[in-house]
Design a protein around this motif. Structure first.
Motif, mmCIF file in Angstrom:
data_model
loop_
_atom_site.group_PDB
_atom_site.id
_atom_site.type_symbol
_atom_site.label_atom_id
_atom_site.label_comp_id
_atom_site.label_asym_id
_atom_site.label_seq_id
_atom_site.Cartn_x
_atom_site.Cartn_y
_atom_site.Cartn_z
ATOM 1 N N MET A 130 44.836 -66.387 106.696
ATOM 2 C CA MET A 130 43.540 -66.068 106.349
ATOM 3 C C MET A 130 42.778 -65.796 107.584
ATOM 4 O O MET A 130 42.563 -66.534 108.720
ATOM 5 N N ARG A 131 42.160 -64.718 107.763
ATOM 6 C CA ARG A 131 41.492 -64.222 108.921
ATOM 7 C C ARG A 131 40.176 -64.843 109.034
ATOM 8 O O ARG A 131 39.440 -65.409 108.420
ATOM 9 N N GLY A 162 42.233 -56.408 101.613
ATOM 10 C CA GLY A 162 42.810 -56.768 102.585
ATOM 11 C C GLY A 162 43.289 -58.271 102.492
ATOM 12 O O GLY A 162 43.758 -58.857 103.553
ATOM 13 N N ASP A 163 43.057 -58.769 101.513
ATOM 14 C CA ASP A 163 43.345 -60.257 101.184
ATOM 15 C C ASP A 163 44.828 -60.613 100.702
ATOM 16 O O ASP A 163 45.176 -61.867 100.834
ATOM 17 N N VAL A 164 45.192 -59.610 99.932
ATOM 18 C CA VAL A 164 46.582 -59.547 99.453
ATOM 19 C C VAL A 164 47.722 -58.615 100.101
ATOM 20 O O VAL A 164 47.365 -57.568 100.160
ATOM 21 N N PRO A 165 48.543 -59.334 100.992
ATOM 22 C CA PRO A 165 49.516 -58.469 101.747
ATOM 23 C C PRO A 165 50.340 -57.425 100.816
ATOM 24 O O PRO A 165 50.795 -57.988 99.960
ATOM 25 N N ALA A 166 50.494 -56.502 101.693
ATOM 26 C CA ALA A 166 51.457 -55.353 100.755
ATOM 27 C C ALA A 166 52.978 -55.749 101.267
ATOM 28 O O ALA A 166 53.112 -55.992 102.366
ATOM 29 N N ASP A 167 53.824 -55.535 100.260
ATOM 30 C CA ASP A 167 55.299 -55.667 100.598
ATOM 31 C C ASP A 167 55.778 -54.352 100.589
ATOM 32 O O ASP A 167 56.963 -54.209 100.941
ATOM 33 N N ARG A 174 44.412 -48.756 103.092
ATOM 34 C CA ARG A 174 43.422 -47.962 104.407
ATOM 35 C C ARG A 174 42.006 -48.617 103.880
ATOM 36 O O ARG A 174 41.641 -48.095 102.607
ATOM 37 N N VAL A 175 41.256 -49.046 104.537
ATOM 38 C CA VAL A 175 39.921 -49.232 104.353
ATOM 39 C C VAL A 175 39.020 -48.785 105.586
ATOM 40 O O VAL A 175 39.502 -48.932 106.592
ATOM 41 N N GLY A 176 38.163 -47.743 105.039
ATOM 42 C CA GLY A 176 37.348 -47.148 106.289
ATOM 43 C C GLY A 176 38.063 -46.347 106.937
ATOM 44 O O GLY A 176 37.861 -46.055 108.300
ATOM 45 N N GLY A 177 39.351 -45.711 106.762
ATOM 46 C CA GLY A 177 40.101 -44.742 107.325
ATOM 47 C C GLY A 177 41.291 -45.493 108.386
ATOM 48 O O GLY A 177 42.104 -44.905 108.934
ATOM 49 N N ALA A 178 41.364 -46.838 108.415
ATOM 50 C CA ALA A 178 42.230 -47.545 109.083
ATOM 51 C C ALA A 178 43.072 -48.572 108.365
ATOM 52 O O ALA A 178 42.617 -49.093 107.258
ATOM 53 N N PRO A 179 44.243 -48.786 108.637
ATOM 54 C CA PRO A 179 45.165 -49.688 107.704
ATOM 55 C C PRO A 179 44.258 -51.082 107.673
ATOM 56 O O PRO A 179 43.842 -51.604 108.947
ATOM 57 N N VAL A 180 44.172 -51.717 106.879
ATOM 58 C CA VAL A 180 43.546 -53.138 106.507
ATOM 59 C C VAL A 180 44.242 -54.185 107.847
ATOM 60 O O VAL A 180 43.304 -54.807 108.334
ATOM 61 N N GLY A 181 45.389 -53.990 108.109
ATOM 62 C CA GLY A 181 45.954 -55.061 109.037
ATOM 63 C C GLY A 181 45.766 -54.793 110.477
ATOM 64 O O GLY A 181 45.815 -55.688 111.304
ATOM 65 N N GLU A 182 44.958 -53.725 110.692
ATOM 66 C CA GLU A 182 44.660 -53.299 112.106
ATOM 67 C C GLU A 182 42.881 -53.617 112.256
ATOM 68 O O GLU A 182 42.605 -53.400 113.299
ATOM 69 N N ALA A 188 38.638 -59.712 110.728
ATOM 70 C CA ALA A 188 38.030 -59.863 109.514
ATOM 71 C C ALA A 188 36.641 -59.540 109.593
ATOM 72 O O ALA A 188 36.017 -59.222 108.679
ATOM 73 N N ARG A 189 36.009 -59.500 110.757
ATOM 74 C CA ARG A 189 34.491 -58.794 110.734
ATOM 75 C C ARG A 189 34.491 -57.580 110.710
ATOM 76 O O ARG A 189 33.561 -57.064 109.959
ATOM 77 N N GLN A 190 35.546 -56.781 110.862
ATOM 78 C CA GLN A 190 35.460 -55.300 110.964
ATOM 79 C C GLN A 190 35.538 -54.869 109.531
ATOM 80 O O GLN A 190 34.888 -54.173 108.756
ATOM 81 N N LEU A 191 36.407 -55.805 108.722
ATOM 82 C CA LEU A 191 36.707 -55.731 107.373
ATOM 83 C C LEU A 191 35.324 -55.947 106.464
ATOM 84 O O LEU A 191 34.857 -55.285 105.521
#
Length: 283
Positions: free
Chosen positions: A1-2, A70-75, A80-88, A91-94
């Motif tokens: 959890m971020r 971005g709370d459930v990881p992809a297998d 992408r959220v706001g143009g970038a992969p959620v993993g990048e 937590a604050r940016q998300l």
């Protein structure tokens, strides 16, 4: 959890314009407990629209919402959220780019309703927009008709009141993307309509709203687009009139469903077909 760090100065997202892509899933695969819950889902969320996720129980609606957050990881595939992969994103940016309303909001500590709503402003601390905190909280309480019990302890509120306060927290966050998981589940008819009206108002402000709904009538009346899921796959996506057809719904829900024109020209009425009651011939 971020963890939500308030020390680093975040890069603030630009205000979205209608039609901007706020989130997208490509070939999204999610497995939970070794079982595929989402299988190759493609979905795009744009500013200025209300997108309803509908489908039978176990279709993957909440999982898809969690993956977009971005709370459930992809297998497999990606989000992408706001143009970038959620993993990048941190937590604050998300949190500056999307606000999430889960199905339940358990909170044992006796924070007041207003204090809970104010928690939505945490991502903006230390930024130029922190000056909007008071106005954002007041506007969110008013929009959800929760101002009248703003000073009461959150755990002492009724289920419907807690649901409206939780939605107010999301509104106070003022993120470009709102992800709402069954926001009408605990509400009466008046407040169901209120919540969906708020969703439409947010879309009019060039925000994107993704809402999980079980009530197909609400989806038909308020959504710009509907994404219909079944067994983890996206069956259809588009305007409600093209997606919510009697044949398709009857097949997916394993029950005959009628889609009838509204008697006063409004959104179509979606009803399960009901046979005569067991004792109908006893009289």
């Amino acid at each position: 959890m971020r963890r939500l760090s308030l020390r680093a100065r975040p890069d603030l997202p630009p205000p979205p314009a209608p039609g901007d892509v706020l989130a997208e899933a490509h070939g999204l695969v999610v497995r939970l407990g070794g079982r595929p819950v989402l299988d190759g889902v493609d979905l795009t969320v744009r500013a200025g629209e209300v997108l309803a996720l509908v489908g039978p129980n176990g279709a993957g609606k909440s999982t898809l919402l969690g993956a977009l957050a971005g709370d459930v990881p992809a297998d497999g595939g990606g989000v992408r959220v706001g143009g970038a992969p959620v993993g990048e994103r941190s937590a604050r940016q998300l949190a500056l780019r999307r606000a999430v309303l889960p199905q339940s909001s358990p909170l044992a500590f006796p924070f007041t309703a207003e204090e809970v709503v104010r928690m939505g402003r945490a991502p903006w601390a230390g930024t130029a927009l922190a000056d909007e905190d008071d106005a954002a909280v007041a506007a969110a309480l008013a929009a959800t008709e929760a101002a009248g019990f703003a000073g009461r302890a959150f755990p002492a509120l009724s289920g419907g009141e807690r649901a409206r306060v939780a939605l107010a927290r999301v509104l106070a966050q003022r993120a470009p993307l709102l992800l709402l998981d069954e926001p009408t589940a605990a509400l009466d008819v008046r407040h169901q309509e209120l919540v969906l009206r708020v969703c439409r108002e947010q879309a009019a402000l060039a925000r994107g709203v993704v809402v999980v709904l079980h009530d197909l009538g609400l989806a038909a009346a308020h959504a710009d687009r509907v994404a219909l899921l079944s067994h983890g796959s996206l069956v259809a996506s588009g305007p409600p009139s093209s997606v919510l057809t009697p044949a398709r719904l009857s097949a997916l829900y394993h029950h005959p469903i009628e889609v009838l024109p509204h008697p006063h020209g409004g959104a179509p009425v979606i009803l399960p077909v009901r046979g005569p009651s067991k004792d109908s011939g006893a009289r």
